[in-house]
Structure formats: structure tokens, C-alpha cells
Design an enzyme around this catalytic site. Structure first.
Site: not given
Ligand code: NAD
Ligand code: MLT
Length: 528
Positions: A172, A233, A262, A280
Site C-alpha cells: 500500500d 472493484r 455490472e 457484488h
Molecule cells: P480504504 O480507503 O480504507 O483503503 C483503500 C486502500 O487502498 C488505501 O489504504 C490506499 O492507500 C490503498 N491504495 C490506493 N492506491 C493503491 C495502489 N495503487 N496500490 C495499493 N494500494 C493502494 O478503502 P476500504 O474501505 O478498505 O475499501 C476498499 C475497496 O473495497 C474499495 O474499492 C471499496 O469500494 C470496496 N468495497 C467493496 C465492497 C463490496 O461490496 N464488494 C464493499 C465495501 C468496499
Molecule cells: C461499497 O463500495 O461500499 C460496496 O461496493 C458496497 C455497495 O455497493 O454498496
């Protein structure tokens, strides 16, 4: 007047109770709108609440003439055109913490399902095939998990995977070796992580920099037989490259919760037996949906009722205790900006803001935004707000600089705004007097004491006997009553300033007659 709130993706009913429990909130839920229908409907609404399905594009935002806030019940805001929202002064808030746990648990479920081929075995059994050889898996114990993106979810996944006795290596940009040591995990560059891992899970946002982070070159770097997980994502992994890497046996399996497109009905990755998938569902738990809906509903209510939000996306977030200290200065900052732009009467090229005394010890970015808002509102109108003030200033080529100084010139707090135009430099200073509210205490180099409110006249003149009286008589001829008057001068008989507050707005033709007095250099009417 009620606020009109539109919800266009399914949100937890319990989660939107903060909205339902607030007076004057007219809530409309319509989760079947086409983009065209949304573009028409949005004009009537003050707030829009979405999950990841609704695409809040610049076209929608352009049509959203009353929209003040967009609430994203979740983390990722890649379905919202943030630049367009900022430009139109619409604040975007999200719910960054509410679904962290659910997303981390889902990731672990995917890693374990992948390693033991549970979905494939279950499918076979449903199709009346009892095949124990085909579904031999691998243990997680002693395998290396590469975590790309160690934010909220990545960190939770890392700590859970340690519970499975996995070795963790993470990359990270914000991760230091020290922090990795503290967390009991390994630290590496992205290449080192990709080379070392048996399983790779990505947890970054989708950004320009992370689009196709795992591409054909990245797959080349990995171990043969690596397994890939994406619960973050769609688009972080190049799906075409993943498809090829699975066909070539470089990648032994992939677990995907998110996709480049999606929703979809056909995706050739799903035809591969090595791929398991969910539509998702990372945040789809009762708890997460309630949490995120509660968080955004609270922020929407707070914002519409005049408070400061907790999770702004297109404004830096300022802790409440700091906000309490600086909020009383918001009005002063905006008034100084408006005062100065009227005084200069010219386009600002550079704005320098000096914070002294108490103000030099706090976070001042919100005050800078308020000052610039005051400066721009005069010419750009009421659509300038805290969200778009700095963006609009930058677009107009105005550079804005913050300076903190310890010199207070006798005041406990002092805010000085200097505007540089093509031909001039003007400045004004203000302070907040304990219990007495804001005051303008300096205009250019003259000391005054004026409450920045109502109709103010700034007169530059030559210090001569009788000028003040003649000015008073002229104003009286126009039936303009003087409420207060302040005078200061550079030296006896030299340049001087009169600052009057008067009871009504002075018309342009009245101003012209005031300028006809011989000793008067300049008269400016300012309405605050
Ligand atoms: P967060 O902001 O806490 O963490 C993201 C991390 O990615 C940060 O620490 C950042 O420094 C790091 N980052 C940025 N660019 C980078 C790179 N090039 N290489 C490596 N690391 C890098 O976010 P989070 O709450 O942990 O969420 C992470 C992801 O999960 C987001 O894309 C969010 O949308 C996704 N998400 C998906 C779902 C789902 O339903 N599948 C649910 C919640 C979150
Ligand atoms: C998010 O980024 O929080 C997740 O993708 C969950 C959602 O789609 O609501």
C-alpha cells in the site's frame, strides 16, 4: 419548506429512520429509474441517496438544479462524477466504515471457498455427481496471502487471514515497514507482493492509477498456480488478462465479487471452472446495510439542517472539536472576502489569507473556503458554496494562499485578506471580539472598528478641515442617514479614510455626486 430526498437504490428501511424521524423530510423511494428518467426527476430533489447501482453522471448532475447533497451508502464513489458534483457545489458523503466488516468476511469466505473449491463441488453434487478427486483443494496454513491495498478492509482481511495461519505480505503506498512490523505482516513493493503470494487479494479503490493494476504484465510476475480474489472493484483486474492467465494455467483460480461491467448476464470468465463468483455481495449483510444507511442518513439530515457532515468525500473532513473552534469565524471570513472584492472592484489574481493569534493554531482550510466563497459570490452568485469555492477559484486562475503568523497586532485573533489584482493590492483585517461578534479592524493601512453588516461606504479623501461635514451634508441631501462613522489618516493633511455605515443602499448616481467633492479621491458602497 420540506426537503425532498430521492432514494434510487435499495437501502435498509431501518437505516433510513434518521431521515424518517426528522421533520420536513419528504422521502421518495424509486429504485427502477432509467438514467433518462432520473435526469428528469432529479431537478425536484435536495438530496439523492444511492448505493453502487445508480450512476450519478455529469449529465444527471447538470440537471440537478436543486441538489445539495449526494449520499453514497457504502465506500466506493466511482459511480458518482465527483468533479461535476464539486463544480456544481454539491457535497458528496459516503459511509466508509459501516460495511468494512462484512466486506472483509466476504473476502475470507471467497478465499476459503476458492481454496477448497466449495462452490464447484456443491454444483456437481446438485447435478448428481459424487466426485471426490476432482475437488481436491489446498490448505491456507503456511500459504502467503498478498494484500494489495491495506486500508480498512485490506487490514481486516490481513488480520483474519493470520488467524488461518497464513503469512501476509502487503503493498500500500501508505504502508511503512514499521507499521507492517507492528501488524505482524510482511512489507513489499507491488512486484514483491505479486511474486511472493500464493493468494492475492486486492482492496484498493478504483482510480486511474489502480485501473487494470493486475494486468497481463502483473500476471507474468506471479507464481504459477496463484489464486486471485477481487472483492473491491471491477476494473482493478483486467478481466481479459485474467481469462488468458487462467487458460494458460498461470492462475489456478479466481474468486470475483465485482466486475468491469455490472450488472451483467454474460461474462466469459464465469464459463471457466476455475472461477467462482458472487454478484457484488461484499456489503450485502443486514448489519452492513443498516450501518451504511444510518451513516449517510445522519449526514444528509445534518447537512440539510445546517450542520457539518461526518464523512464528506469532496471536502476535507475536519474533526468536530476543531470545527467548534473555527465555526464562529465562518461569517467573518465570508464578509471579509465580499468586502474586499467590492473594494477592489477588479478581478482578483491572487488572494493571500493571513491567520494570526488563536487562528494560527487551528485547521483553517474551512475558513479559507469561506473567504473565497465571499470573494467569488459577488460575481458568480449564490451557487458558490464551501464545496466549489476553491475549485471555481482555480478554474478562474485565482491563486489562493494560506499563511499563519504569530504577530497579532494586539488582537487575540486576526484574519487578514489581501487581494492582488492586475493594478493594485488591497487588504482588510477582521477579528472576532469576545461576546461582541465580528469587526473589521483594518482597511489597507487604516485602523477602523466597523461591524461587517449592512450598507457600508468607504471614502478615501484628503485630510482637510470640513470634509467630514460636507460629506455628511451631501448624504443628508440624498436622505441617507449615517448610523456610524470611523475616520483614520496616514498623517495630518495626508491621505485619510472615512468608513460610514448608512441606513440604505447608495445608488450609483448618488455615489457619483459624492465623488464630486474636491477632497474626495474615491467612494465605494459595499453591501454586506
Ligand atoms: P480504504 O480507503 O480504507 O483503503 C483503500 C486502500 O487502498 C488505501 O489504504 C490506499 O492507500 C490503498 N491504495 C490506493 N492506491 C493503491 C495502489 N495503487 N496500490 C495499493 N494500494 C493502494 O478503502 P476500504 O474501505 O478498505 O475499501 C476498499 C475497496 O473495497 C474499495 O474499492 C471499496 O469500494 C470496496 N468495497 C467493496 C465492497 C463490496 O461490496 N464488494 C464493499 C465495501 C468496499
Ligand atoms: C461499497 O463500495 O461500499 C460496496 O461496493 C458496497 C455497495 O455497493 O454498496
Amino acid at each position: 419548506m420540506p426537503f425532498h430526498i430521492l432514494i434510487t437504490d435499495p437501502l435498509s428501511e431501518e437505516g433510513i429512520q434518521p431521515l424518517r424521524n426528522t421533520e420536513n423530510m419528504n422521502i421518495v423511494i424509486d429504485t427502477d429509474l432509467t438514467p433518462e428518467e432520473l435526469a428528469v426527476k432529479i431537478a425536484d430533489f435536495d438530496a439523492l441517496l444511492v448505493r453502487s447501482q445508480t450512476q450519478v453522471t455529469s449529465e444527471i448532475i447538470r440537471k440537478a438544479s436543486n441538489l445539495k447533497i449526494i449520499g453514497r451508502a457504502g465506500v466506493g464513489v466511482d459511480n458518482i462524477d465527483l468533479d461535476a458534483a464539486t463544480e456544481h457545489g454539491i457535497i458528496v458523503v459516503n459511509a466508509p466504515n459501516g460495511n468494512t466488516n462484512s466486506a472483509a468476511e466476504h473476502t475470507m469466505a471467497m478465499i476459503m471457498s476458492l481454496s477448497r473449491k466449495i462452490p464447484q463441488a456443491y454444483n456437481a453434487l446438485k447435478n448428481h455427481q459424487w466426485d471426490r478427486k476432482k475437488y481436491v483443494g489446498v490448505e491456507l496454513k503456511d500459504k502467503t496471502l498478498g494484500v494489495v491495498g491495506l486500508g480498512r478492509i485490506g487490514s481486516e482481511v490481513a488480520s483474519r487471514a493470520k488467524g488461518q495461519r497464513m503469512n501476509i505480505i502487503a503493498y500500500d503506498p501508505f504502508l511503512t515497514e514499521e507499521r507492517a512490523d507492528k501488524m505482524g505482516i510482511g512489507y513489499g513493493t507491488i512486484e514483491e507482493v505479486l511474486q511472493a503470494a500464493d493468494f492475492i487479494t486486492v482492496h484498493t479503490p478504483l482510480l486511474k492509477e489502480t485501473k487494470h493494476l493486475l494486468n497481463a504484465d502483473a500476471f507474468q510476475t506471479m507464481k504459477k498456480g496463484v489464486q486471485i480474489v477481487n472483492c473491491a472493484r471491477g476494473g482493478i483486474i483486467d478481466e481479459e488478462a485474467l481469462y488468458e492467465a487462467i487458460l494458460s494455467k498461470k492462475v489456478a483460480g479466481a474468486a470475483l465479487d465485482v466486475f468491469e461491467e455490472e450488472p451483467f448476464l454474460n461474462n466469459k470468465l464465469l464459463e471457466l471452472p476455475e472461477v467462482i463468483a458472487t454478484p457484488h455481495l461484499g456489503a450485502s449483510t443486514i448489519e452492513a446495510q443498516e450501518n451504511v444507511a444510518i451513516d449517510v442518513s445522519h449526514d444528509v439530515v445534518t447537512f440539510l439542517t445546517g450542520g457539518s457532515v461526518k464523512n464528506p468525500v469532496n471536502l476535507p473532513s475536519v474533526p468536530r472539536e476543531i470545527m467548534n473552534k473555527i465555526e464562529p469565524y465562518f461569517n467573518l471570513a465570508e464578509k471579509l472576502g465580499s468586502f474586499l472584492i467590492d473594494l477592489t472592484g477588479e478581478v482578483a489574481e491572487e488572494v493571500n489569507i493571513f491567520y494570526s493569534g488563536d487562528l494560527s493554531e487551528v485547521e483553517v482550510a474551512p475558513l479559507t473556503r469561506n473567504t473565497v466563497k465571499g470573494l467569488l459570490k459577488r460575481h458568480l452568485g449564490d451557487h458558490v458554496n464551501d464545496v466549489n469555492a476553491l475549485y471555481l477559484a482555480e478554474r478562474k486562475g485565482i491563486s489562493v494562499n494560506e499563511n499563519k503568523t504569530s504577530s497579532t497586532k494586539g488582537f487575540t485573533n486576526l484574519l487578514t485578506v489581501e487581494v492582488r489584482t492586475k493594478s493594485d493590492v488591497r487588504k482588510v483585517s477582521g477579528t472576532l471580539l469576545n461576546g461582541m461578534g465580528p469587526r473589521i479592524v483594518k482597511v489597507d493601512n487604516y485602523s477602523v472598528d466597523v461591524t461587517p453588516v449592512g450598507h457600508i461606504v468607504v471614502i478615501h479623501h484628503q485630510d482637510q478641515p470640513g470634509v467630514i461635514g460636507r460629506m455628511g451634508s451631501l448624504l443628508a441631501q440624498h436622505h441617507i442617514n449615517i448610523a456610524t462613522m470611523q475616520v483614520d489618516r496616514s498623517d495630518i493633511g495626508g491621505n485619510a479614510i472615512m468608513m460610514l455605515t448608512v441606513d440604505k443602499h447608495i445608488e450609483e448616481k448618488e455615489l457619483e455626486t459624492l465623488k464630486e467633492l474636491e477632497e474626495i479621491y474615491d467612494v465605494t458602497a459595499i453591501n454586506l
